[in-house]
Scaffold this motif. Sequence first.
Motif, PDB file in Angstrom:
ATOM      1  N   PHE A 298       0.834  -1.200   0.000  1.00 46.65           N
ATOM      2  CA  PHE A 298       0.000   0.000   0.000  1.00 46.65           C
ATOM      3  C   PHE A 298       0.871   1.253   0.000  1.00 46.65           C
ATOM      4  O   PHE A 298       2.005   1.245   0.490  1.00 46.65           O
ATOM      5  N   ASP A 299       0.337   2.335  -0.532  1.00 47.53           N
ATOM      6  CA  ASP A 299       1.008   3.625  -0.425  1.00 47.53           C
ATOM      7  C   ASP A 299       0.859   4.160   1.003  1.00 47.53           C
ATOM      8  O   ASP A 299      -0.139   3.890   1.680  1.00 47.53           O
ATOM      9  N   THR A 300       1.837   4.937   1.435  1.00 50.87           N
ATOM     10  CA  THR A 300       1.711   5.626   2.714  1.00 50.87           C
ATOM     11  C   THR A 300       0.463   6.523   2.670  1.00 50.87           C
ATOM     12  O   THR A 300       0.251   7.235   1.683  1.00 50.87           O
ATOM     13  N   PRO A 301      -0.391   6.489   3.701  1.00 52.35           N
ATOM     14  CA  PRO A 301      -1.635   7.275   3.685  1.00 52.35           C
ATOM     15  C   PRO A 301      -1.389   8.758   3.413  1.00 52.35           C
ATOM     16  O   PRO A 301      -0.358   9.314   3.818  1.00 52.35           O
ATOM     17  N   PRO A 302      -2.327   9.420   2.723  1.00 49.09           N
ATOM     18  CA  PRO A 302      -2.132  10.811   2.290  1.00 49.09           C
ATOM     19  C   PRO A 302      -1.815  11.779   3.419  1.00 49.09           C
ATOM     20  O   PRO A 302      -0.961  12.658   3.259  1.00 49.09           O
ATOM     21  N   HIS A 303      -2.478  11.664   4.576  1.00 51.37           N
ATOM     22  CA  HIS A 303      -2.254  12.659   5.633  1.00 51.37           C
ATOM     23  C   HIS A 303      -0.832  12.582   6.175  1.00 51.37           C
ATOM     24  O   HIS A 303      -0.284  13.576   6.641  1.00 51.37           O
ATOM     25  N   ILE A 304      -0.221  11.400   6.072  1.00 56.37           N
ATOM     26  CA  ILE A 304       1.164  11.249   6.527  1.00 56.37           C
ATOM     27  C   ILE A 304       2.119  11.861   5.506  1.00 56.37           C
ATOM     28  O   ILE A 304       3.060  12.582   5.867  1.00 56.37           O
ATOM     29  N   ARG A 305       1.859  11.611   4.234  1.00 55.03           N
ATOM     30  CA  ARG A 305       2.685  12.218   3.184  1.00 55.03           C
ATOM     31  C   ARG A 305       2.604  13.743   3.237  1.00 55.03           C
ATOM     32  O   ARG A 305       3.608  14.446   3.078  1.00 55.03           O
ATOM     33  N   GLU A 306       1.397  14.242   3.449  1.00 53.54           N
ATOM     34  CA  GLU A 306       1.210  15.702   3.498  1.00 53.54           C
ATOM     35  C   GLU A 306       1.974  16.321   4.667  1.00 53.54           C
ATOM     36  O   GLU A 306       2.517  17.431   4.554  1.00 53.54           O
ATOM     37  N   ALA A 307       2.036  15.615   5.798  1.00 55.80           N
ATOM     38  CA  ALA A 307       2.780  16.126   6.949  1.00 55.80           C
ATOM     39  C   ALA A 307       4.270  16.227   6.633  1.00 55.80           C
ATOM     40  O   ALA A 307       4.948  17.169   7.069  1.00 55.80           O
ATOM     41  N   ALA A 308       4.785  15.262   5.850  1.00 57.88           N
ATOM     42  CA  ALA A 308       6.199  15.306   5.471  1.00 57.88           C
ATOM     43  C   ALA A 308       6.473  16.490   4.543  1.00 57.88           C
ATOM     44  O   ALA A 308       7.481  17.196   4.696  1.00 57.88           O
ATOM     45  N   ILE A 309       5.576  16.721   3.598  1.00 54.45           N
ATOM     46  CA  ILE A 309       5.750  17.852   2.676  1.00 54.45           C
ATOM     47  C   ILE A 309       5.711  19.169   3.443  1.00 54.45           C
ATOM     48  O   ILE A 309       6.524  20.084   3.203  1.00 54.45           O
ATOM     49  N   ALA A 310       4.784  19.263   4.395  1.00 56.69           N
ATOM     50  CA  ALA A 310       4.683  20.481   5.202  1.00 56.69           C
ATOM     51  C   ALA A 310       5.954  20.695   6.025  1.00 56.69           C
ATOM     52  O   ALA A 310       6.407  21.836   6.202  1.00 56.69           O
ATOM     53  N   ALA A 311       6.536  19.606   6.514  1.00 54.90           N
ATOM     54  CA  ALA A 311       7.772  19.721   7.294  1.00 54.90           C
ATOM     55  C   ALA A 311       8.918  20.232   6.425  1.00 54.90           C
ATOM     56  O   ALA A 311       9.725  21.067   6.858  1.00 54.90           O
TER      57      ALA A 311
ATOM     58  N   ASN B 214      20.784  11.234  14.614  1.00 55.47           N
ATOM     59  CA  ASN B 214      19.327  11.272  14.659  1.00 55.47           C
ATOM     60  C   ASN B 214      18.683  10.593  13.457  1.00 55.47           C
ATOM     61  O   ASN B 214      19.264  10.536  12.368  1.00 55.47           O
ATOM     62  N   PRO B 215      17.439  10.089  13.624  1.00 55.55           N
ATOM     63  CA  PRO B 215      16.670   9.619  12.471  1.00 55.55           C
ATOM     64  C   PRO B 215      16.329  10.797  11.558  1.00 55.55           C
ATOM     65  O   PRO B 215      16.408  11.960  11.964  1.00 55.55           O
ATOM     66  N   CYS B 216      15.907  10.511  10.348  1.00 55.70           N
ATOM     67  CA  CYS B 216      15.565  11.535   9.366  1.00 55.70           C
ATOM     68  C   CYS B 216      14.524  12.509   9.934  1.00 55.70           C
ATOM     69  O   CYS B 216      13.478  12.095  10.427  1.00 55.70           O
ATOM     70  N   SER B 217      14.816  13.796   9.843  1.00 54.29           N
ATOM     71  CA  SER B 217      13.940  14.809  10.424  1.00 54.29           C
ATOM     72  C   SER B 217      12.562  14.827   9.760  1.00 54.29           C
ATOM     73  O   SER B 217      11.530  14.930  10.439  1.00 54.29           O
ATOM     74  N   VAL B 218      12.533  14.724   8.454  1.00 54.26           N
ATOM     75  CA  VAL B 218      11.255  14.762   7.734  1.00 54.26           C
ATOM     76  C   VAL B 218      10.428  13.511   8.051  1.00 54.26           C
ATOM     77  O   VAL B 218       9.202  13.586   8.242  1.00 54.26           O
ATOM     78  N   SER B 219      11.095  12.360   8.129  1.00 60.76           N
ATOM     79  CA  SER B 219      10.392  11.126   8.479  1.00 60.76           C
ATOM     80  C   SER B 219       9.808  11.199   9.882  1.00 60.76           C
ATOM     81  O   SER B 219       8.737  10.641  10.153  1.00 60.76           O
ATOM     82  N   GLN B 220      10.510  11.881  10.792  1.00 68.43           N
ATOM     83  CA  GLN B 220       9.971  12.023  12.143  1.00 68.43           C
ATOM     84  C   GLN B 220       8.676  12.833  12.139  1.00 68.43           C
ATOM     85  O   GLN B 220       7.712  12.494  12.844  1.00 68.43           O
ATOM     86  N   ALA B 221       8.627  13.895  11.334  1.00 62.64           N
ATOM     87  CA  ALA B 221       7.392  14.681  11.227  1.00 62.64           C
ATOM     88  C   ALA B 221       6.253  13.829  10.667  1.00 62.64           C
ATOM     89  O   ALA B 221       5.099  13.922  11.122  1.00 62.64           O
ATOM     90  N   ALA B 222       6.568  12.978   9.693  1.00 63.19           N
ATOM     91  CA  ALA B 222       5.550  12.083   9.139  1.00 63.19           C
ATOM     92  C   ALA B 222       5.080  11.080  10.185  1.00 63.19           C
ATOM     93  O   ALA B 222       3.894  10.750  10.267  1.00 63.19           O
TER      94      ALA B 222
END
Length: 386
Positions: free
Chosen positions: A36-49, A264-272
């Motif tokens: 499955f694709d990562t759910p949209p709200h999670i992807r959007e949070a990464a883009i916003a970060a 540290n883990p990836c900063s953008v991935s943490q926001a997601a």
Amino acid sequence: MAAVRPSPTAAVLALATRLRAAGRDVISLGTGEPDFDTPPHIREAAIAAIDAGQTRYTPIDGTAVLKEAVQAKFAGENGLDYDVSQIVVTSGAKQAIFNLCLALLAPGDEAIVPAPYWVSYPDMVKIAGAEPVIIETGIDQAFKMTPGQLAEALSDRTRLLILNSPSNPTGTCYSEAELRALGEVLVAHPGVVVLADDIYEHIHWADDAFASFATACPGLEDRTITCNGVSKAYAMTGWRIGYAAGPLELISAMKTVQSQSTSNPCSVSQAAAVAALTGDQSCIAEMTAAYRKRHDFVVAALNDIPGFECRAGDGTFYAFPRVAKAVDACGFDSDEALVEFLLNEADVACVPGSAFGAPGYLRVSFACSMQELEEATRRMKRAVSA
């Protein structure tokens, strides 16, 4: 390094990819990755970060907001209360387990690993200089270690017990009562730390509700490391975010290991991951329902192949049929030979059970479309029958 193997599952995936690139119509049932694709709200949070400039170093053990989200997850879903200082965020749950092995184990120590096991456990133990002690289970005991087996394997050198429930590769999940029975054995061995690998917690459909080890055995919480992550439940394997919680001394040591390896883990991935843990959870039920449907089909289809015997699982996206009779009937000498035959003659890639400490079995992943599963099992049955 001579004692450590490359990951067998990664090798199967790489081989299937090469064969596809060469024009072969290979169906891979080897990869442990949601389709499955990562759910949209999670992807959007990464883009916003990214747009907000969250692309710099974070604290070694994870951002405060993500650690608070993990803290709330453990409290709300597992009844486990951790201070944020007792939590570490890692580059995938795999790194959390690796950090624990390096932080805890030394030459002369032993780590108990029930088989079938996830392929990386024994090699992580070896990299730390310790010795894996394998407890064999099988389909006839539902792939579950008994308290008697655990008691017999424990020694003065035992420092770690690894429990994975629901299990990769078998799909088996220990009930709360079964975990309590194991915990009763461990009470007399205060030097043993328990690693509860709960990465498949939410991909679960057994009648008994999921129970984490520390939840079932609160008296052992002070020597239990509970490990989880967002990879499987939220279809976020490539984002590489895991987390662990447990005794402050051990978690602090794991942070030290991390500070000298990945930082540290990836900063953008943490926001997601924050969005995953705190946002709409309906995506989990939708994906799990699809896995359950595929599970029911695959178990029945595998049991229809001559010489295959497959037990229904309690969760994950794997089936683990016993194929010893098929190996013998086809004139092969091992499960590896059967896997090679299926790849060459049926263009289907699986992983041999021997990679998981269980010769005579196969791991079949159903993290792919129903159409692929129908075609793959049809090819397997035709090849084995012939």
